[in-house]
Enzyme design. Sequence first.
Site, short mmCIF file in Angstrom:
data_model
loop_
_atom_site.label_atom_id
_atom_site.label_comp_id
_atom_site.label_asym_id
_atom_site.label_seq_id
_atom_site.Cartn_x
_atom_site.Cartn_y
_atom_site.Cartn_z
N HIS A 4 13.48 -3.28 -11.40
CA HIS A 4 13.71 -3.35 -10.13
C HIS A 4 15.85 -4.33 -10.00
O HIS A 4 16.25 -3.13 -9.04
CB HIS A 4 13.47 -4.90 -8.65
CG HIS A 4 12.32 -4.70 -8.33
ND1 HIS A 4 11.19 -5.44 -8.77
CD2 HIS A 4 11.49 -3.80 -7.58
CE1 HIS A 4 9.87 -5.06 -8.66
NE2 HIS A 4 9.51 -4.17 -7.89
N GLN A 39 5.88 8.63 -6.00
CA GLN A 39 5.96 8.00 -4.71
C GLN A 39 7.59 8.41 -4.30
O GLN A 39 8.00 9.33 -3.44
CB GLN A 39 6.23 6.35 -4.71
CG GLN A 39 7.00 5.82 -3.72
CD GLN A 39 7.20 4.29 -4.24
OE1 GLN A 39 6.02 3.74 -3.66
NE2 GLN A 39 8.02 3.69 -4.83
O1 PAF Z 1 7.71 0.82 -4.79
C1 PAF Z 1 7.60 -0.32 -3.70
O2 PAF Z 1 7.55 -1.10 -3.80
C2 PAF Z 1 7.07 -0.21 -2.54
O3 PAF Z 1 6.18 0.67 -2.49
C3 PAF Z 1 8.29 0.46 -1.35
C4 PAF Z 1 8.90 1.85 -1.69
C5 PAF Z 1 9.56 -0.59 -1.35
C6 PAF Z 1 7.14 1.16 -0.05
O4 PAF Z 1 7.00 -0.47 0.53
#
Ligand code: PAF
Length: 294
Positions: A37, A155
């Site tokens: 992150h 995603q």
């Molecule tokens: O990847 C994540 O942490 C989640 O899927 C996100 C993009 C924050 C959406 O809740």
Amino acid sequence: MQTYSTNTQLQNTLRKARERAQTVAFVPTMGNLHEGHLDLVRKAHTLCDLVVVSIFVNPLQFGAGEDLDTYPRTLAADKEKLFKEGVDILYTPGVEEIYPEGMAAQTLVRVPGLSETLCGSSRPGHFDGVTTVVSKLFNIVQPDAAIFGEKDFQQLSIIQKMVRDLCMPIKVVGTPTARDDDGLAKSSRNGFLSIEQRHIAPIIHQTLLTCREAIACGFDNFLQLESHARMKLLQAGFEPDYFAIRDARTLRAVTEDTEEIAILAAARLGSTRLIDNVHLTLNPAGDWGMLAAH
Ligand code: PAF
């Protein structure tokens, strides 16, 4: 770092920033922040004047029986990490702020095709929850750029398509997967692994790399490679959901038009579901090379 939990407070501040012609990079997260992150945050700083991070564990993307209740929530530690990374604004809405009329009444955003395969097959409805909450967050923050990790490659592909299809004026940027020294992709769910499982977990990455090497060496029986990899994961103690060699653009089977291959895996170790992927690109000589592999 300014922290807001309501849309109105956040939007008031962002309106003033935009009046000052400041650009905004946005990093949506579900918290329990790790180095992966923080890489997204560092990338965000290179793209825009202001960095906004959201922490929201989105119930809409968890299926029945999944780990919503046990998903790690570590807000105090997360705040400290974001403060150290120079994040300008942290947004931490509650469920009522995002879904004021409840989740059942929520308008959904769905990306057909891409969201129905791989993790979409094993977690029905999961990506509808992701695209719906990400659309809402995009509308609330109105960022110029948004940053997502390549660990969640499906995603990322789905969000890129959503942004294209809905003409959202947002640049979606992917960042490489952060890994521990033994290759395990960093994930908030790694904390659920027992010591023994943590030793086994890097095998998922090793299996992806072995498969990539075989393709780069010219082995083109993909069905055999996939079933061999699944067997290897089973023998190591995983319960594989899928191990798939796909076209990185469409996430469908590789064809003669494929320019980049994504090899993607999802597997459970006990009750913890891990995902990972690696890529390789058709090199100028016209065969699959390791040159552009990532
Ligand atoms: O990847 C994540 O942490 C989640 O899927 C996100 C993009 C924050 C959406 O809740």
